[in-house]
Motif scaffolding. Structure first.
Motif, PDB file in Angstrom:
ATOM      1  N   TRP A  26       0.841  -1.181   0.000  1.00 52.68           N
ATOM      2  CA  TRP A  26       0.000   0.000   0.000  1.00 52.68           C
ATOM      3  C   TRP A  26       0.876   1.229   0.000  1.00 52.68           C
ATOM      4  N   TRP A  27       0.277   2.349   0.001  1.00 54.28           N
ATOM      5  CA  TRP A  27       0.819   3.693  -0.102  1.00 54.28           C
ATOM      6  C   TRP A  27       2.342   3.859   0.021  1.00 54.28           C
ATOM      7  N   PHE A  28       2.949   3.627   1.191  1.00 49.93           N
ATOM      8  CA  PHE A  28       4.369   3.950   1.374  1.00 49.93           C
ATOM      9  C   PHE A  28       5.298   2.936   0.737  1.00 49.93           C
ATOM     10  N   GLY A  29       4.869   1.698   0.581  1.00 51.53           N
ATOM     11  CA  GLY A  29       5.736   0.691  -0.025  1.00 51.53           C
ATOM     12  C   GLY A  29       5.537   0.533  -1.513  1.00 51.53           C
ATOM     13  N   SER A  30       4.738   1.426  -2.111  1.00 53.08           N
ATOM     14  CA  SER A  30       4.431   1.281  -3.527  1.00 53.08           C
ATOM     15  C   SER A  30       4.704   2.565  -4.289  1.00 53.08           C
ATOM     16  N   ARG A  31       4.832   2.389  -5.611  1.00 55.37           N
ATOM     17  CA  ARG A  31       5.030   3.553  -6.474  1.00 55.37           C
ATOM     18  C   ARG A  31       4.771   3.125  -7.909  1.00 55.37           C
ATOM     19  N   CYS A  32       4.178   4.004  -8.680  1.00 55.39           N
ATOM     20  CA  CYS A  32       4.042   3.802 -10.116  1.00 55.39           C
ATOM     21  C   CYS A  32       4.584   5.053 -10.790  1.00 55.39           C
ATOM     22  N   THR A  33       5.592   4.883 -11.626  1.00 62.88           N
ATOM     23  CA  THR A  33       6.209   5.995 -12.328  1.00 62.88           C
ATOM     24  C   THR A  33       5.979   5.815 -13.825  1.00 62.88           C
ATOM     25  N   ILE A  34       5.492   6.864 -14.452  1.00 60.28           N
ATOM     26  CA  ILE A  34       5.218   6.812 -15.884  1.00 60.28           C
ATOM     27  C   ILE A  34       6.077   7.852 -16.591  1.00 60.28           C
ATOM     28  N   THR A  35       6.848   7.401 -17.564  1.00 57.80           N
ATOM     29  CA  THR A  35       7.628   8.286 -18.423  1.00 57.80           C
ATOM     30  C   THR A  35       7.248   7.971 -19.869  1.00 57.80           C
ATOM     31  N   ASP A  36       7.831   8.700 -20.804  1.00 59.92           N
ATOM     32  CA  ASP A  36       7.549   8.445 -22.222  1.00 59.92           C
ATOM     33  C   ASP A  36       8.046   7.077 -22.671  1.00 59.92           C
ATOM     34  N   GLU A  37       9.023   6.509 -21.980  1.00 59.46           N
ATOM     35  CA  GLU A  37       9.624   5.245 -22.393  1.00 59.46           C
ATOM     36  C   GLU A  37       9.117   4.030 -21.629  1.00 59.46           C
ATOM     37  N   ILE A  49      10.063  -2.795 -14.527  1.00 57.30           N
ATOM     38  CA  ILE A  49      10.138  -1.730 -15.513  1.00 57.30           C
ATOM     39  C   ILE A  49       9.568  -2.280 -16.814  1.00 57.30           C
ATOM     40  N   HIS A  50       8.436  -1.740 -17.224  1.00 56.28           N
ATOM     41  CA  HIS A  50       7.753  -2.177 -18.435  1.00 56.28           C
ATOM     42  C   HIS A  50       8.011  -1.145 -19.525  1.00 56.28           C
ATOM     43  N   THR A  51       8.966  -1.410 -20.408  1.00 52.93           N
ATOM     44  CA  THR A  51       9.243  -0.466 -21.488  1.00 52.93           C
ATOM     45  C   THR A  51       8.213  -0.646 -22.599  1.00 52.93           C
ATOM     46  N   LYS A  52       8.034   0.397 -23.403  1.00 53.74           N
ATOM     47  CA  LYS A  52       7.071   0.330 -24.504  1.00 53.74           C
ATOM     48  C   LYS A  52       7.407  -0.802 -25.459  1.00 53.74           C
ATOM     49  N   ALA A  53       8.695  -0.992 -25.726  1.00 61.92           N
ATOM     50  CA  ALA A  53       9.118  -2.012 -26.687  1.00 61.92           C
ATOM     51  C   ALA A  53       8.836  -3.430 -26.188  1.00 61.92           C
ATOM     52  N   GLU A  54       8.840  -3.642 -24.870  1.00 66.29           N
ATOM     53  CA  GLU A  54       8.660  -4.983 -24.296  1.00 66.29           C
ATOM     54  C   GLU A  54       7.239  -5.234 -23.800  1.00 66.29           C
ATOM     55  N   LEU A  55       6.346  -4.265 -23.975  1.00 60.92           N
ATOM     56  CA  LEU A  55       4.980  -4.378 -23.479  1.00 60.92           C
ATOM     57  C   LEU A  55       4.209  -5.459 -24.226  1.00 60.92           C
TER      58      LEU A  55
END
Length: 127
Positions: A26-37, A49-55
């Motif tokens: 939950w909250w403090f132990g988690s994170r979702c980061t979204i970038t262009d890649e 890490i889920h890259t666009k190319a490997e999705l």
């Protein structure tokens, strides 16, 4: 500083599955980061890490609560992540602005579908 791609960081509830482990936080132990890649989901020190190319799949599930499901394959191993947060419209907007599109949008969460995914991708409960 102006040339850096936008990065969106969210806190909420995250789960990550791999062939040998499962982690949820939950909250403090988690994170979702979204970038262009890439979309990066972190839960209790485990990070996918889920890259666009490997999705492989990017799903949005509406009910009983809106959340994101990401599946990617990198060097033969599968990363399976889910993430949800209270202000889910910000999450969808960040994905759209980073150029991600959903391969599927589901109305209802299905335990059978998740079990089928775990079997198909060779995922299993771990430490």
């Amino acid at each position: 500083m102006e040339n850096l791609p936008p990065s969106f960081i969210f806190r909420g509830y995250a789960e990550v599955w791999a062939r040998a482990y499962f982690a949820s936080a939950w909250w403090f132990g988690s994170r979702c980061t979204i970038t262009d890649e890439a979309i990066t989901v972190r839960a209790l020190g485990r990070e996918h890490i889920h890259t666009k190319a490997e999705l492989v799949e990017l799903r949005w599930v509406w009910l009983p609560w809106p959340y994101l499901m990401v599946i990617s394959r990198s060097h033969g191993s599968v990363g399976y992540s889910t993430f949800q947060m209270l202000r889910w419209s910000r999450l969808r907007a960040a994905l759209k602005s980073a150029g991600f599109s959903f391969t599927e949008e589901l109305r209802y969460y299905s335990y059978r579908r998740v079990a089928d995914d775990k079997k198909r991708y060779g995922l299993q409960d771990g430490v």
